[in-house]
Design a protein around this motif. Structure first.
Motif, PDB file in Angstrom:
ATOM      1  N   UNK A  72      56.678  99.908  32.933  1.00  0.00           N
ATOM      2  CA  UNK A  72      55.335  99.349  32.543  1.00  0.00           C
ATOM      3  C   UNK A  72      54.425  98.173  33.190  1.00  0.00           C
ATOM      4  N   UNK A  73      55.545  97.286  33.751  1.00  0.00           N
ATOM      5  CA  UNK A  73      54.537  96.279  34.724  1.00  0.00           C
ATOM      6  C   UNK A  73      53.758  95.241  33.031  1.00  0.00           C
ATOM      7  N   UNK A  74      54.005  94.946  32.248  1.00  0.00           N
ATOM      8  CA  UNK A  74      53.473  94.631  31.549  1.00  0.00           C
ATOM      9  C   UNK A  74      53.801  93.194  31.781  1.00  0.00           C
ATOM     10  N   UNK A  75      55.533  92.588  31.777  1.00  0.00           N
ATOM     11  CA  UNK A  75      55.371  90.979  31.727  1.00  0.00           C
ATOM     12  C   UNK A  75      55.035  90.211  32.569  1.00  0.00           C
ATOM     13  N   UNK A  76      54.609  91.271  33.930  1.00  0.00           N
ATOM     14  CA  UNK A  76      53.914  89.945  34.860  1.00  0.00           C
ATOM     15  C   UNK A  76      54.732  89.197  35.793  1.00  0.00           C
TER      16      UNK A  76
END
Lengths: 358, 526
Positions: free
Chosen positions: A46-50
């Motif tokens: 997802x690559x969303x938590x960074x």
């Protein structure tokens, strides 16, 4: 080590990789830890938590290692001052948005552990609480939205692994949260109460409702005891989490994905139905009936003899096909084999069935 | 599940009147999409989510300066089902309100009083409206006041030239994306053209939402012919047979003008073999980001995708896709008709003419077509000057932060504004006079970004709220020390948002605050 023609540079060292690997996977294999929160090997990145951002030469912006395919000649830096400042400020921001207070019983917070490891400024002010919880009468799964970091591991697990999609990201901006359709209780949705959302949650925003878990020490103080689930014949491996001080099982987890046949998954029975272990009504010794119908404790030999006599008696009085054998869905394949052998070879009947056959 | 079926989700929710109870389950059954995902997608968009709200007041900078917050308070006090909303692309006609799906320009308190607590009675009769347009002297690429051209000549000329030559002209024109990023258009055309996939798409980004920008509205109202012909030329050049237009659901006028223009062109036998689809954008600023827009077109939450891959390779339904803003596409017919070199020559410090939106404290707000690289001073002269004394301006919408009056002679182009840490963006210029407190102006912009963050990544979702809380804390009456302390983590948070956010929204969101602190530190001391 994979022998491969493909190579990239990781913090100055040449590392081989196989086509299709991500930077995160390559780094993990090379022993370079990159922190992650939204990553799960079973899920699409997802690559969303960074948290896994790394520097890649030639790219003006840092890139998520979890979602970046390794490429030949790529020059990756995971230990630069920029990456360190990124981790520090990101974690400071996450913690500013987290409620104060101890970890929930039976759980450990990956976010706090990460902050301890990579540093987070302690003096960022706590932000105003935002998302109130919602009452949900389901007996097992508790969601506390103020602890949620929206990594979406739970929603993606529910969709991509379980194929259930009972929960999804909902709303927008700071109001973004995890929700069912119309915010209904889980019992009124397609949810199977497998508890996978609890298992994948990095912060303890999704937890067991059972008071026994809530009162337990943090997860790291529990002792996992590996066993095979006996609710059905699949053979899922599970870890009974034992609170040694209280000498009791306080929660059940799956071994990590990729290590056992159940690949990190459990069902509602395996995960939640363990109360029987210490239940006062649990039978711990065979019982046989007396003439007056009352039950009394007996030895295994006596109990088995009584069962054999009874079954033989029916066959003698009414014929061999007066007997039928139905094995439980909790039996393994080997046990099912033995049941049909018992029916056919010992009692001479083909009346044998297994309850999960249709 | 069929991708086209999923794409029906937002339209079906809109058809059902929004996300009332059990609608998610119903639409889920119709489309085969799990109900939780339907709910998740619908609740993302403010026009679908809160169905009880019938009247919305824009609280963006230009509207707020015209008293929209006070209007909102009055509306709520009168018992109207009213709430605030983000920019309605009517900054020139501020304050703007939204009654269900219809923008009400120049909304006034007299109309509230007349409604007497019944939202149905709030300006019930809608008249067609548009804003003022003007131009600086010289040749124009779009000429918004000009006659519509339904000859199809530019498309025919493009067909004569062939796809390769058309793309070469766009390249020679130096046309840069007018949606905000200023990315060279020809680069994208070439990229889609060279993909091997049989199916490709052209997508029109017509969901204008940057506070301060309303140029696409005027293009669609006045010159939809340029848009439709530009789309057809682009589709033919990159080998697409389908064009998808993502058009703001609240854009009442454009919802009439654009379909009418498409029908007229089709009725005249133009653009054979190219299908035009319209998709309602149900209210989310982030869907101006191209990949968020694609997600919404596919019926999902408008959360930007990770890039790479870029839409030119993996776009709508995974196919190569050319996405352009309305204004960019509207430049295409003139480029084909007059040559790329002609277009390039129109500009001053960059190629072409550009639509500049002027609102705020300016005598004649409106859309001005001018050579790229014109200065604010020149635009203000054309617009009758500043109302009051010029203090600051926002050159390209909220995302561009603020610049002081001393920069009013600077060329308004992509490069020159980047040099001072700002951007041209969509050229939504908001003019602020010396009555404005810049800390308050920054707070309005921070609130906007907080409300419009998609919520996907932490730096933006948490950071926008963190900055807003810090600024509010700093504005509390108290001693200067405590107020300064409230802002002590702003630099680190802004750095994190800029470095860590997935898309441009979070990266730009700190700019109003950091630029106001940089140029107007005294406004934070008062």
């Amino acid at each position: 080590m994979i022998q491969s023609r493909h190579q990239l540079s990781l913090n100055g060292a040449a590392v081989s990789f196989a086509a299709g690997e991500t930077v995160l996977a390559v780094a993990a294999r090379a022993g370079t830890a990159i922190p992650t929160l939204c990553h799960d090997s079973r899920l699409e990145p997802a690559g969303c938590c960074r948290s896994c951002l790394v520097e890649i030469e030639g790219r003006p912006r840092m890139a998520p290692a979890c979602a970046t395919p390794a490429a030949d000649g790529m020059v990756v830096a995971t230990a630069s001052e920029r990456v360190a400042r990124h981790r520090r400020t990101l974690l400071s921001m996450y913690l500013a948005d987290q409620p104060a207070g101890p970890e929930r019983g039976g759980h450990s917070c990956e976010l706090h552990a990460m902050a301890d490891e990579f540093g987070a400024a302690p003096d960022w002010p706590k932000m105003a609480p935002l998302r109130a919880g919602r009452a949900d009468p389901n007996p097992y799964i508790l969601f506390e939205p103020d602890k949620c970091i929206l990594c979406a591991r739970c929603t993606r697990y529910c969709d991509e692994v379980e194929g259930v999609s009972a929960i999804a990201l909902a709303k927008r901006g700071p109001a973004t949260t995890i929700s069912t359709a119309d915010g209904r209780g889980l019992l009124d949705t397609s949810c199977e109460l497998c508890g996978g959302c609890i298992d994948v949650c990095p912060t303890g925003a999704m937890t067991e409702k059972m008071p026994r878990t809530a009162a337990a020490p943090p997860e790291r103080e529990l002792e996992p005891v590996r066993t095979t689930c006996n609710y059905c014949g699949v053979g899922c491996q599970m870890d009974l989490n034992v609170d040694r001080a209280a000498n009791r099982v306080v929660k059940v987890t799956s071994p990590p994905p990729g290590t056992t046949t159940n690949d990190g998954n459990l069902c509602v029975k395996g995960r939640f139905a363990y109360d029987f272990i210490g239940h006062p009504d649990r039978l711990t010794t065979p019982l046989v009936r007396a003439q007056d119908g009352s039950l009394r404790e007996a030895s295994w030999d006596e109990a088995l003899q009584r069962a054999a006599d009874g079954l033989r008696g029916v066959a003698e009085r009414h014929g061999r096909d007066a007997l039928g054998f139905v094995s439980s869905s909790r039996c393994t394949g080997e046990e099912n084999y033995l049941v049909q052998k018992l029916a056919r070879a010992v009692f001479d009947t083909n009346n044998v069935h297994q309850c999960s056959a249709t | 599940m069929d991708e086209r079926q999923r794409a029906q989700v937002l339209g079906a929710l809109q058809g059902a009147g929004g996300l009332t109870e059990d609608v998610a389950a119903l639409v889920g059954t119709q489309t085969g999409v799990p109900e939780a995902e339907v709910y998740g997608a619908g609740s993302f968009f403010h026009l679908l989510d809160d169905t009880a709200v019938k009247l919305r007041m824009c609280t963006g900078l230009s509207c707020a300066m015209k008293g929209s917050r006070e209007l909102l308070t009055a509306a709520q006090a009168a018992g109207l089902p009213a709430a605030e909303c983000s920019c309605l692309a009517a900054c020139d006609l501020a304050p703007a309100a939204l009654r269900e799906r219809e923008v009400l320009p120049e909304f006034g308190s007299a109309e509230l009083d007349a409604a007497g607590g019944d939202w149905h009675a709030v300006r019930p009769e809608q008249a067609a409206w548009c804003g003022a347009v003007d131009a600086l002297p010289g040749e124009l690429a779009m000429d918004l006041a000009g006659e519509r051209d339904r000859s199809g000549d530019a498309f025919a000329r493009a067909a004569e030239l062939g796809a390769g030559a058309v793309i070469a002209e766009v390249d020679a024109a130096g046309l840069q994306g007018r949606g905000g990023a200023g990315f060279p258009a020809a680069f994208k055309w070439k990229a889609v053209r060279r993909e091997t996939a049989e199916t490709r798409y052209v997508v029109l980004n017509a969901d204008e939402g940057e506070p301060g920008a309303f140029k696409d509205r005027e293009v669609l109202l006045r010159r939809p012919d340029l848009v439709v012909e530009g789309l057809a030329i682009a589709a033919a050049a990159v080998g697409a047979r389908e064009v998808w237009c993502y058009l703001g659901a609240e854009s009442g006028g454009p919802w009439r003008s654009l379909p009418a223009e498409i029908d007229a062109a089709k009725g005249a036998g133009l653009y054979d073999g190219i299908a035009f689809h319209l998709h309602a954008a149900p209210g989310a600023y982030i869907c101006g980001e191209e990949t968020a827009l694609l997600e919404a077109l596919e019926g999902k939450r408008g959360m930007p995708r990770l890039k790479p891959p870029f839409p030119t390779q993996v776009g709508l339904w995974g196919r190569p896709t050319l996405i352009h803003n309305v204004e960019t596409i509207a430049c295409v017919p003139a480029i084909v008709r007059n040559s790329g070199a002609w277009f390039a020559g129109l500009g001053r410090t960059g190629p072409g003419t550009k639509l500049y939106c002027l609102s705020g404290h300016v005598a004649r707000p409106g859309v001005y077509e001018a050579p790229l690289g014109v200065s604010l001073d020149e635009l203000l002269e054309a617009a009758g000057g500043v109302v009051g004394e010029l203090k600051a301006f926002s050159p390209g919408g909220a995302s561009s932060g603020f610049l002081p009056a001393s920069e009013s002679g600077r060329p308004l182009d992509f490069k020159s504004l980047a040099e001072v840490g700002s951007m041209l963006g969509s050229a939504g210029i908001v003019v602020l006079n010396d009555a404005v407190n810049m800390a308050e102006a920054a707070l309005i912009q921070l609130r906007f970004f907080e409300a419009e963050s998609c919520g996907q990544c932490a730096p933006c979702r948490i950071g926008t709220r963190f900055l807003r809380e810090a600024l509010e804390e700093a504005q509390r009456p108290g001693d200067g020390e405590a107020r300064r302390a409230a802002l002590r983590h702003v630099a680190d948070a802004a750095w994190q948002m800029n470095e860590g956010s997935i898309c441009g929204l979070g990266q730009a969101a700190p700019l109003p605050l950091t630029s106001a602190l940089k140029w107007f530190p005294e406004d934070f001391e008062a």
